[in-house]
Design an enzyme around this catalytic site. Structure first.
Site, PDB file in Angstrom:
ATOM      1  N   ASP A   8       0.861  -1.184   0.000  1.00 25.69           N
ATOM      2  CA  ASP A   8       0.000   0.000   0.000  1.00 25.69           C
ATOM      3  C   ASP A   8       0.896   1.233   0.000  1.00 25.69           C
ATOM      4  O   ASP A   8       1.914   1.262   0.703  1.00 25.69           O
ATOM      5  CB  ASP A   8      -0.893   0.023   1.237  1.00 25.69           C
ATOM      6  CG  ASP A   8      -1.907  -1.117   1.247  1.00 25.69           C
ATOM      7  OD1 ASP A   8      -2.007  -1.826   0.226  1.00 25.69           O
ATOM      8  OD2 ASP A   8      -2.579  -1.293   2.269  1.00 25.69           O
ATOM      9  N   ASP A 129     -15.246  -4.006  -0.224  1.00 27.09           N
ATOM     10  CA  ASP A 129     -14.784  -3.808   1.145  1.00 27.09           C
ATOM     11  C   ASP A 129     -16.011  -3.692   2.036  1.00 27.09           C
ATOM     12  O   ASP A 129     -16.877  -2.854   1.778  1.00 27.09           O
ATOM     13  CB  ASP A 129     -13.938  -2.537   1.252  1.00 27.09           C
ATOM     14  CG  ASP A 129     -12.799  -2.509   0.241  1.00 27.09           C
ATOM     15  OD1 ASP A 129     -12.253  -3.593  -0.038  1.00 27.09           O
ATOM     16  OD2 ASP A 129     -12.467  -1.432  -0.275  1.00 27.09           O
TER      17      ASP A 129
END
Length: 237
Positions: A8, A129
């Protein structure tokens, strides 16, 4: 099952978050390319990368980092975060990215997903998500009343073949993946399902593999040393 080591990115640097909370940002490596090359050395074929700046700013921010990894390693790169238009997808497709993950737009602009699949086919994946079973968007800062399997079924109808599922409450916690929801999702659609969030050790990898999933994303577990990437890859060969 494919193991996807994760990087990330915030400000060009590899970081991790706890449960998606940007106030918990922790830099985990100095250089994304060097980290990616170490994953390649351990046998990885794919890498999962997220533009966290892009998720918040709703545009491409760290694209140079992703393109560098795609061009200077042998890894196939899948990228999510800040991808909001067909032009964004085309940009990544033209610059060596192997898979583009549409997250927030799947929830807020599903027609874009429909058009993207028509134009780019298997390049497109959808990231779902969820918090308490309901889909979230915009770097997980916005909730919804859409149940995660309902969104998945809609995406499947649009021709999406690949779904990455993250239980937000598990992400970055090293507390084990949400096998119950992953199995529910895998039974609800025929798409390839990749698990994201909570992977801690080789036992989690074994459990995910036994669930018949397509892939598993591993981030914090690798950086903290609770999972050896090579061992996970060898188990899934």
């Amino acid at each position: 099952m494919i193991i996807f080591p994760a990087i990330d990115i915030i400000g060009g640097k590899p970081v991790r978050l706890f449960k998606g909370d940007f106030s918990t940002v922790e830099q985990v490596a100095e250089n994304a390319l060097e980290t990616a090359l170490s994953f390649q050395k351990d046998g990885a074929k794919w890498i999962h990368m997220v533009d966290l700046d892009g998720s918040l700013q709703k545009k491409r921010v760290n694209e140079k980092t992703f393109i560098e990894v795609a061009s200077k390693t042998e890894l196939k790169v899948e990228i999510g975060g800040g991808i909001r238009t067909l032009d964004d997808i085309a940009f990544y497709a033209e610059n060596g990215i192997s898979r583009v993950i549409l997250g927030s737009v799947a929830l807020k602009n599903p027609e874009l997903v429909k058009n993207a699949v028509k134009e780019f086919g298997s390049l497109i994946a959808v990231g779902i998500d969820a918090k308490d079973g309901y889909a979230a968007a915009e770097g997980w800062t916005e909730g919804s009343n859409i149940y995660f399997t309902d969104l998945a079924k809609k995406m499947e109808q649009y021709g999406v073949k690949n779904i990455i599922f993250t239980d937000i409450s598990k992400d970055g916690t090293l507390s084990g993946p949400n096998l119950e929801q992953l199995n529910e999702l895998n039974n609800a659609v025929s798409c390839d399902i990749t698990a994201s969030g909570g992977v801690t050790d080789i036992n989690d990898i074994s459990a995910l593999k036994n669930s018949g999933l397509y892939g598993a994303i591993c981030g914090k577990s690798i950086y903290k040393g609770t999972l050896k990437l090579k061992e996970a890859i060898d188990l899934c060969r």
